[in-house]
Design a protein around this motif. Structure first.
Motif, PDB file in Angstrom:
ATOM      1  N   GLU A 104       0.731  -1.155   0.309  1.00  0.00           N
ATOM      2  CA  GLU A 104       0.065   0.178   0.085  1.00  0.00           C
ATOM      3  C   GLU A 104       1.291   1.712  -0.111  1.00  0.00           C
ATOM      4  O   GLU A 104       0.528   2.228  -0.470  1.00  0.00           O
ATOM      5  N   LYS A 105       2.003   1.057   0.837  1.00  0.00           N
ATOM      6  CA  LYS A 105       2.464   2.324   1.074  1.00  0.00           C
ATOM      7  C   LYS A 105       3.318   2.427  -0.430  1.00  0.00           C
ATOM      8  O   LYS A 105       3.383   3.510  -1.041  1.00  0.00           O
ATOM      9  N   SER A 113       2.683   1.841  -3.339  1.00  0.00           N
ATOM     10  CA  SER A 113       1.045   2.904  -3.879  1.00  0.00           C
ATOM     11  C   SER A 113       1.089   3.576  -3.702  1.00  0.00           C
ATOM     12  O   SER A 113       0.891   4.958  -5.352  1.00  0.00           O
ATOM     13  N   ASP A 114       0.680   4.065  -3.054  1.00  0.00           N
ATOM     14  CA  ASP A 114       0.653   5.420  -2.610  1.00  0.00           C
ATOM     15  C   ASP A 114       1.779   6.671  -3.072  1.00  0.00           C
ATOM     16  O   ASP A 114       1.396   7.787  -3.442  1.00  0.00           O
ATOM     17  N   LYS A 115       3.115   6.437  -2.983  1.00  0.00           N
ATOM     18  CA  LYS A 115       3.821   6.967  -3.217  1.00  0.00           C
ATOM     19  C   LYS A 115       3.651   7.273  -5.196  1.00  0.00           C
ATOM     20  O   LYS A 115       3.838   8.512  -5.574  1.00  0.00           O
ATOM     21  N   THR A 174       1.001   8.242  -6.293  1.00  0.00           N
ATOM     22  CA  THR A 174       0.259   9.623  -6.057  1.00  0.00           C
ATOM     23  C   THR A 174       0.066   9.945  -5.770  1.00  0.00           C
ATOM     24  O   THR A 174      -0.035  11.252  -6.101  1.00  0.00           O
ATOM     25  N   LEU A 175       1.199  10.262  -4.680  1.00  0.00           N
ATOM     26  CA  LEU A 175       2.092  11.680  -4.236  1.00  0.00           C
ATOM     27  C   LEU A 175       3.465  12.459  -5.812  1.00  0.00           C
ATOM     28  O   LEU A 175       3.170  13.692  -6.295  1.00  0.00           O
ATOM     29  N   PRO A 218      -6.496  13.003  -5.415  1.00  0.00           N
ATOM     30  CA  PRO A 218      -5.964  11.931  -4.782  1.00  0.00           C
ATOM     31  C   PRO A 218      -6.450  11.907  -3.610  1.00  0.00           C
ATOM     32  O   PRO A 218      -6.542  10.675  -3.341  1.00  0.00           O
ATOM     33  N   GLU A 219      -7.435  12.403  -3.369  1.00  0.00           N
ATOM     34  CA  GLU A 219      -8.550  11.775  -2.329  1.00  0.00           C
ATOM     35  C   GLU A 219      -9.570  11.056  -2.791  1.00  0.00           C
ATOM     36  O   GLU A 219     -10.666  10.596  -2.067  1.00  0.00           O
ATOM     37  N   SER A 236      -6.305   7.206  -6.846  1.00  0.00           N
ATOM     38  CA  SER A 236      -5.430   6.919  -6.989  1.00  0.00           C
ATOM     39  C   SER A 236      -4.596   6.562  -8.078  1.00  0.00           C
ATOM     40  O   SER A 236      -5.447   6.573  -8.622  1.00  0.00           O
ATOM     41  N   SER A 287      -9.795   0.192  -0.106  1.00  0.00           N
ATOM     42  CA  SER A 287      -8.434   0.082  -0.198  1.00  0.00           C
ATOM     43  C   SER A 287      -7.610  -0.706  -1.742  1.00  0.00           C
ATOM     44  O   SER A 287      -8.651  -1.574  -1.726  1.00  0.00           O
ATOM     45  N   GLU A 288      -6.931  -0.277  -2.225  1.00  0.00           N
ATOM     46  CA  GLU A 288      -6.365  -0.850  -3.223  1.00  0.00           C
ATOM     47  C   GLU A 288      -6.083  -2.439  -3.319  1.00  0.00           C
ATOM     48  O   GLU A 288      -6.041  -3.121  -3.634  1.00  0.00           O
TER      49      GLU A 288
END
Lengths: 214, 220
Positions: free
Chosen positions: A22-23, A25-27, A29-30, A92-93, A96, A147-148
């Motif tokens: 998850e972290k 995939s968060d990257k 998005t950022l 991003p809200e 993703s 969540s993905e």
């Protein structure tokens, strides 16, 4: 802040990599936000590094009439240009980066097929079909979006016959009717497998929940 | 909270999310989704599934110079083309419909179908379906009619009713081949709908020359 691994990585053979956490995939998005807000080229290069090989696989999976492997990199190119161009509209809200980029890729694929097959050009572009949830979308509904990581985990749990049909529809781009023809299954069976798969993944809203909204 | 009562079925949303619907049907779904929070969110979840399928299907090596080609292309894009917005052609019309209209309601070429109904065909560059706007005047009754194929309707403005229900802004309807209906415009104002009418594969009616204008369609 964003270190591009593009130069060191581009000559390495790509293979089926393990699913990302998850972290990670968060990257993405950022990075996509950075591209949208500050036209950050380094962030874009990192996104390219990650998504271009995935997009190429997606393009090669297509079984559309008129599609051939030679178009795959054209699709990758077109999608990444759109990503650069449209990143400012990414929120991003609501989605993703992976989901947003999938929708860009899906729509680019449709556009390319139309341009190839029709003498007439549909006077519409990909983003005309894609709607982001609006500001006034109730938060309770957005929370329903899973969540993905959970979606990914539940994909792995699907029975083979359900997984196969989802892949044919989403990756090969076949309609339910075409899948039914290809597998020699009644249309109703195809539809019920798709439905079962999505229910199992808890993607479909339960009917009782839908009724509350009316 | 949404007052929309009629939605595309789940299978249609799935095919929309996978990008496999005929373009004319996709236009109707996109128009409905403009009004409908619920379907918009269902689509977001379906797109999440699709994106995870894409991610799990692996990576393929790309050409060494592909990034350079992309960079060259984006250097040529003028900055002011970023984040273009499209203003609605009328009231709360969906962007996709506004774009197809290429103007406002007045600038469409309306053709009279009956004393209370007018139709303006929209150019969509495909021939499977005729995509058009229908305008029913306040209280206007249409003759009972069927069609030679599927008919998708999305209410864009006002409301109309038929034997079964009342349909208002954002409602999405599908009439199957052969289903007859008799829409009536609401008393309190004109009703504008988007419709996609499937081109009939063949017409078996020997009295074709007597056919009502409802059966004559002209996809452009």
């Amino acid at each position: 802040m964003f270190q591009s691994k593009f130069k060191s990585k581009k000559n390495e053979p790509m293979s089926n990599k393990p699913l990302r956490s998850e972290k990670r995939s968060d990257k993405w998005t950022l990075l996509l936000v950075a591209v949208g807000e500050s036209r950050d080229r380094k962030a874009f290069a990192e996104l390219f590094d990650h998504f271009a090989p995935l997009l190429k696989s997606f393009a090669q999976a297509s079984k559309h009439e008129g599609w051939f492997p030679g178009l795959s990199e054209d699709l990758v190119q077109e999608v990444m240009i759109k990503v650069w161009q449209k990143a400012g509209g990414f929120n991003p809200e609501k989605a993703s980066a992976t989901t947003w980029i999938y929708t860009v890729a899906r729509n680019c694929r449709i556009d390319m097929l139309r341009r190839k097959s029709n003498t007439q050009h549909l006077p519409l572009e990909n983003e005309d079909f894609w709607h982001e949830p609006d500001e006034d979308t109730p938060v309770s509904l957005l929370r329903q979006a899973r969540s993905e990581v959970k979606v990914q985990a539940s994909l792995l749990d699907l029975p083979k016959e359900q997984d196969e049909i989802l892949r044919k529809v989403y990756l090969e781009g076949k309609s339910h009717a075409e899948v039914s023809n290809e597998l020699g299954l009644p249309l109703g069976t195809v539809k019920s497998r798709v439905r079962l798969a999505l229910q199992k993944m808890q993607v479909l809203v339960a009917p009782e929940y839908r009724d509350e909204l009316v | 909270m949404s007052k929309i009562k009629y939605h595309p079925d789940t299978m249609t949303l799935i095919e929309f999310s996978a990008g496999v619907l005929p373009p004319a049907v996709a236009i109707c779904v996109a128009a409905h989704v403009h009004y409908c929070d619920q379907c918009r969110n269902e689509l977001l979840r379906l797109d999440q599934v699709a994106s995870q399928l894409m991610k799990s299907s692996g990576s393929t090596e790309i050409s060494v110079d592909l990034f350079k080609r992309v960079e060259e292309a984006i250097d040529k894009i003028p900055e002011d083309t970023f984040n273009e917005t499209f203003s609605p052609a009328e009231g709360n019309f969906p962007p996709i419909v506004s774009k197809l209209m290429q103007g406002n309601l007045q600038s469409q070429s309306w053709k009279k179908m009956s004393s209370s109904v007018e139709k303006a065909t929209l150019k969509t560059g495909q021939s499977e379906y005729e995509v058009a706007l229908h305008k029913i005047c306040a209280g206007g009754k249409t003759p009972k009619h069927g069609h030679g194929g599927k008919e998708y309707t999305v209410v864009l403005k006002g409301s109309f009713s038929d034997e079964m229900s009342v349909y208002s802004e954002g409602d999405f309807l599908l009439r199957e081949d052969g289903e007859e209906h008799q829409p009536t415009g609401a008393q309190n104002g004109e009703c504008i709908c988007l419709s996609a009418l499937q081109a009939p594969i063949k017409l078996s009616n020997p009295f074709g020359f007597l056919m009502k204008p409802w059966l004559r369609i002209n996809p452009i």
